[in-house]
Scaffold this motif. Structure first.
Motif: not given
Length: 225
Positions: A8, A168, A194-195
């Motif tokens: 993350e 991501g 990250p996403a």
């Protein structure tokens, strides 16, 4: 072992500043970029083979993909010079070596077991086409799957390139350089977003050629112990 295991968080690394770590095989060293696990690991690394070095025969229980960055990578299936992108699905096996020495960027244990296409692509000869939705960017798809999309992109000099993906992405700079927040990233530097993150990179005067992988960070699974 965990290295950059919080997916993350963004990671932007000048890989030349990462120490080489010896592998269990003499003459084979690694710069670890991300890793979950011990010797059997979900891992992204830059691996260097000294001249005449080899690795023991092994099976890719989680699949393998790699790019030959320098020299010639070899196994019993053939010789793969710098600029070759290879995908070895779950269940394949080989005996890697390099008579002249080589450096590769490699990802392990990150395949869907149902993805059984084995490929070797010469990145220096693949057709690159202008991206219709992004000015100054040309691209070629290397692998398109439900769980990921892998491409080679060429960024024109001074192109402003926005990068984001709901699941991501990561990229490796193969040639040239680009800047982000006043810091310049060059050959073989590695970036993971990250996403949902959205960042803008600006190609330097030499432009940039990048390997970029999208969508694969939604499912982070470590190998079974």
């Amino acid at each position: 072992m965990e290295i950059n295991a919080d997916f993350e968080e963004p990671v932007l690394r000048h890989t030349s500043q990462i120490d080489w770590v010896a592998s269990p095989m003499a003459g084979v060293e690694r710069r670890m970029l991300d890793r979950i696990g011990g010797e059997v690991a979900r891992a992204t690394s830059i691996v260097r083979y000294a001249k005449g070095s080899s690795f023991a025969e092994h099976t890719h229980s989680g699949g393998e993909e790699f790019i030959v960055l320098e020299g010639v990578f070899q196994d019993e299936h053939g010789d793969y010079p710098a600029g070759t992108y290879i995908r070895n699905p779950v269940g394949t096996h080989h005996i890697p070596r390099s008579d002249p020495g080589c450096t590769i960027f490699v990802k392990l244990w990150q395949f869907d077991p149902a993805d059984q296409e084995q490929i070797a692509v010469d990145l220096d000869s693949i057709e690159i086409l202008p991206a219709l939705d992004r000015a100054g960017v040309s691209s070629a798809t290397l692998a398109a799957r439900e769980y990921e999309h892998v491409a080679l992109e060429v960024w024109d000099a001074h192109a402003k390139v926005g990068l984001s993906d709901p699941c991501g992405l990561e990229m490796l700079i193969l040639d040239g350089s680009c800047s982000h927040n006043d810091e310049i990233y060059g050959r073989h530097d590695w970036i993971r977003l990250p996403a949902g993150a959205s960042e803008t990179f600006v190609a330097e005067s030499s432009g940039a050629r990048v390997w970029i992988k999208r969508g694969h960070l939604a499912n982070i699974v470590a190998p079974a112990k």
